[in-house]
Design a protein around this motif. Structure first.
Motif, short mmCIF file in Angstrom:
data_model
loop_
_atom_site.label_atom_id
_atom_site.label_comp_id
_atom_site.label_asym_id
_atom_site.label_seq_id
_atom_site.Cartn_x
_atom_site.Cartn_y
_atom_site.Cartn_z
N ASP A 56 -3.75 -4.09 0.65
CA ASP A 56 -4.80 -4.97 0.13
C ASP A 56 -4.39 -6.43 0.18
O ASP A 56 -5.22 -7.30 0.47
CB ASP A 56 -5.13 -4.57 -1.32
N SER A 68 -2.03 -3.88 -4.55
CA SER A 68 -2.64 -2.55 -4.46
C SER A 68 -2.42 -1.73 -5.72
O SER A 68 -3.37 -1.15 -6.28
CB SER A 68 -2.12 -1.80 -3.23
N CYS A 84 -4.03 -10.79 -4.41
CA CYS A 84 -5.22 -10.42 -3.63
C CYS A 84 -6.47 -11.03 -4.25
O CYS A 84 -6.71 -10.91 -5.47
CB CYS A 84 -5.35 -8.91 -3.56
N THR A 117 0.85 -1.17 0.00
CA THR A 117 0.00 0.00 0.00
C THR A 117 0.89 1.24 0.00
O THR A 117 1.73 1.37 0.85
CB THR A 117 -0.90 0.04 1.25
N ASN A 140 -6.79 -8.35 2.85
CA ASN A 140 -7.74 -9.29 2.24
C ASN A 140 -7.34 -10.73 2.50
O ASN A 140 -8.19 -11.57 2.80
CB ASN A 140 -7.82 -9.02 0.73
#
Length: 863
Positions: A230, A161, A184, A4, A234
């Motif tokens: 993410d 991300s 992800c 991120t 996740n």
């Protein structure tokens, strides 16, 4: 994997991303890129251009913009060799395809590769440059500033991300984007990311596989640490959901990011220190894992069992960071090993990179060989001078490390997927149809349908979510003698198999934390053994519980049972409460002392009656026998014998016939007995009345009438018994309520009315006999028969009156014993009171056994 990133180029960045059409003052309209142009770090012309997005630098210099001046370009730092390897894998695939006469013959592939520096903003910016180009375009007046996509597909990005942001931007244009390392699960959503595909499995499968791995080793109390992006958020969310379904609890779940301030990192360290769980699931990117290892080493935090995701578990660079052996024994999932012929040699050939005048590769060369060029901005006198002809032989660094070959293979397969799609679109056989107009949407649809095998046998295809099949190797970190970590494959996980067969551990010795050979234990509460059940501790997760012993009559025969199961009525729990054992059937048997004593008493009474009968028969001509109605006496002795013997029917296991026999035999024999006594009483009474003048009553109660009266009284009881047996007879019954750990075998009455009718009728005759005998007790005979009958009836009535409450209140076999005792006591009472005095005279006082003595008048005595 993701990272991120913050958006350092605020306001201005978004404005610079827009490609607008502006008309110059010249006569022809001109399409210009608003802002500074973005030039690729590596490029090559070709008939079809592929884009590439790789983070050659892992971070950038943060700055504070005041919005008073145009922000300068992003200044990237921290050269990252891994991304160079990914770019080299892409170049290798393109070169191989261009030299392949069977795939895209006559078509050359070119490329434009950008350095996105791990920045989401820069990733979006260069993606738009790939899609639209940086060139100045002169458009005719009748056509707007639009045209075909500049590239037909984009390879990358490495992290999730940035891939999400980039795919969101290019999704509406249907430009295919194939990532080799963005895992992800959110990227499988085709409504948000319609043009995104990948050659690495989704974290949906990895997170579930990690939960199954944790469950396999019995770890129900674990900690969790994740990258705050993410990828980590996740992936950990799916892991937690699956873990809860499998009965695994998380003591804590914390997030970190490599740019977090020291105080936040310290809080995470404190949480881990204060925890009781010994297993930590780490869903971290490799860069964040490097930071975590460094922090753990500073605090000497050893002894934890680490379970890792594929992002770091097979990364030799991460293993090299662990100089204090914090991670020894770590176990986790990795992409299956792969081999691509010729790729290693191509990647280590850095000569083509030296031909570039780009400043990026000057930095790359200097970092790779630890030297400086003369004209380098960062040149210092402490390093040797670069010649440009350096050889990689003997160089050991992350660029020469080929441990990430499975990921390089993912890049390789992504390029080939695009090539096969183009091959099908252009109808290539010996040559390709160059007249076909290419558009990204068509290419995207064909990429989704490709299915082929690489030259090394890897099958490539995409499911409806743009994901490949999910297969993993299970890796165990096993330290060697020279301190280098050996990544040992100890099993496999195949998500395409049934749930119970997905995890397959090989029979290999595993190494655990602190080089232990024993599987570590990480539970909030110890397992509850059989015989107990789990009781949750208030306010704590379901994995924290107390073990409560099962109640009597209940068992649990498995470990960690949540309930105790009640045994069937015929069974009872054993002492350990882990098995139901058959209850002991209790009934009055001949083997036990009480049954044996009652049997002996019954047989003794029978023998005694037979002896008396023999004496009476032997002396039947004597006056005392003849004077007492010898026929009724013998009938009474016969009935007493039956009374003694009928008590034996109450002993032994109840059966259908024994239950019916014992009550009816008892009722009929006792009525026969009392009828005889009643007949003798009436005879005595009538005989006295017959001596009075003008009294002819004795002729109405002669021997025939006496026999008929006994028969009549007995017949009434027989009728009652027949009705009882017909309507609702007694039956064997298993009484489970009387005793918790025994089965009381008894005879249920069937009809209680029938039982009390039989008993009541006996009582009625006994009371009648007692009253008549009582009236005749003072008759003036030397040998007063009525006196002895009165005594016997008094004993009889007393026994049966006390029998009723004793019978009702006695449990189980004791109620049967009470009934037998009452039968024997009343029988002995009749035998002793009526016949023993006569036997005494017959055997011991024969002088009194004369007619004269029997007819003499005596003085009546009261009693």
């Amino acid at each position: 994997m993701t990272s991120t990133q913050r958006w350092p180029e605020q306001g201005w960045v978004l404005l610079q991303l827009l490609l607008v059409a502006s008309f110059s003052q010249a006569e022809e309209p001109v399409c210009r890129w608003r802002g500074d142009p973005e030039n690729p770090q590596l490029s090559k012309d070709g008939d079809i251009i592929l884009g590439g997005l790789f983070s050659f630098h892992s971070t950038w210099i943060n700055r504070q913009d005041n919005y008073m001046h145009k922000p300068p370009p992003l200044e990237c730092t921290s050269l990252h060799f891994r991304e160079f390897q990914f770019a080299q894998a892409m170049l290798f695939a393109i070169e191989e395809i261009n030299n392949n006469t069977d795939l895209l013959p006559g078509i050359s592939l070119g490329y434009k590769i950008y350095d996105v520096c791990g920045s989401i903003a820069r990733g979006v910016r260069v993606t738009l440059a790939l899609a639209s180009g940086n060139e100045v375009v002169f458009a005719p007046s009748e056509a707007p500033c639009n045209g075909p996509a500049h590239v037909q597909a984009i390879m990358g990005e490495t992290s999730s991300s940035p891939s999400m942001a980039i795919s969101t931007v290019i999704g509406p244009f249907h430009i295919p984007m194939i990532s080799h390392f963005a895992t992800c699960a959110c990227l499988s959503d085709k409504t948000k990311y319609p043009s995104f595909l990948r050659t690495i499995p989704s974290d949906l499968y990895q997170s579930r596989a990690l939960a199954q791995l944790v469950q396999h080793f019995g770890w129900t109390w674990v900690g969790a640490i994740r990258t705050n992006d993410d990828y980590g958020n996740n992936g950990m969310a799916i892991f937690i959901e699956t873990a809860q379904q499998l009965g695994i609890c998380l003591e804590y779940s914390v997030s970190v990011f490599r740019t977090d301030p020291p105080d936040k990192i310290q809080k995470v360290i404190d949480i881990i220190k204060a925890s009781t769980s010994k297993v930590i699931v780490a869903f971290l990117s490799h860069l964040d894992m490097d930071m975590v290892i460094h922090e753990l080493s500073q605090h000497n935090m050893t002894g934890y069992q680490w379970v890792g995701s594929e992002s770091w578990i097979f990364d030799s660079q991460t293993a090299a960071m662990d100089r204090h052996h914090i991670m020894d024994g770590a176990i986790g999932l990795s992409i299956p090993k792969a081999h691509v012929s010729g790729m290693r040699e191509f990647m280590l050939d850095v000569k083509p990179l030296n031909s570039s005048s780009n400043e990026l590769f000057t930095e790359f060369w200097e970092t790779l060989f630890n030297c400086k060029f003369k004209q380098s901005k960062s040149s210092t006198g402490n390093q040797r001078e670069c010649t440009g002809d350096e050889d990689l032989t003997g160089v050991q660094n992350s660029f020469t490390d080929m441990s990430l070959m499975p990921i390089f293979n993912n890049v390789y397969k992504g390029v080939y997927a695009v090539a096969h799609a183009l091959h099908n679109i252009l109808n290539c056989n010996e040559t390709c149809n160059n007249t076909v107009q290419l558009d990204p949407f068509t290419i995207l649809q064909h990429i989704k349908k490709v299915q082929f095998k690489t030259k090394d046998g890897d099958e490539v295809y995409f499911n409806e979510f743009g994901d490949p099949s999910a297969k993993y190797e299970i890796i165990n970190w096993q330290p060697t003698e020279n301190g280098i970590v050996d990544f040992v494959t100890v099993g496999f996980h195949d998500a395409s198999l049934p749930a119970d067969k997905q995890l397959n551990l090989e029979n290999k010795s595993l190494v655990w934390a602190q080089n232990s050979q024993k599987v570590p234990v990480s539970v909030c509460s110890e397992k509850c053994p059989p015989g107990t059940r789990k009781v949750l501790q208030k306010g704590k997760p379901i994995c924290c519980y107390d073990c409560l012993r099962c109640a009597e009559g209940e068992i649990s025969n498995i470990t960690d049972s949540i309930t105790c199961v009640r045994c069937d009525p015929e069974f009872w729990s054993n002492e350990r409460r882990d098995a139901c054992v058959k209850k002991v059937a209790e009934f009055l048997s001949y083997e036990e002392i009480m049954g044996a004593l009652l049997t002996a008493a019954s047989l003794f009474g029978t023998c005694m009656t037979v002896v008396v009968a023999f004496i009476f028969f032997r002396y039947r001509q004597t006056p005392i026998v003849r004077a007492n109605n010898s026929e009724l006496s013998f009938l009474l002795l016969f009935s007493l014998t039956l009374c003694f013997l009928c008590s034996l029917t109450f002993i032994g296991r109840p059966s259908e016939w024994s239950c019916m026999l014992r009550h009816t035999a008892f009722g009929i024999t006792f009525v026969l007995c009392i009828s005889c006594v009643l007949g003798k009483t009436i005879v005595v009474l009538m005989a006295f009345r017959a001596t009075l003048p003008d009294n002819n009553m004795m002729k109405w109660f002669g021997p025939a009438q006496q026999k008929l009266s006994v028969l009549g009284f007995t017949l009434i009881q027989v009728i009652i018994c027949i009705l009882w047996l017909t309507i609702s007879p007694p039956f064997p019954f298993k009484n489970f309520k009387e005793s918790k750990d025994k089965i009381i075998l008894e005879c249920a009455l069937g009809s209680a009315v029938g039982f009390w009718a039989v008993l009541g009728y006996i009582g009625l005759l006994a009371m009648l006999c007692f009253i008549l005998a009582f009236l005749a007790r003072k008759l003036p005979d030397n040998f007063n028969e009525a006196k002895f009958i009165t005594f016997s009836m008094l004993i009889f009535c007393a026994v049966w009156i006390t029998f009723i409450p004793a019978y009702v209140s006695s449990p189980g076999k004791f109620s049967v014993a009470v009934e037998i005792f009452a039968i024997l006591a009343s029988s002995f009472g009749l035998l002793v009171c009526i016949f023993i005095p006569k036997c005494y005279i017959i055997l011991l006082k024969p002088e009194k056994n004369t007619k004269k003595n029997m007819m003499a008048k005596g003085t009546p005595k009261s009693f």
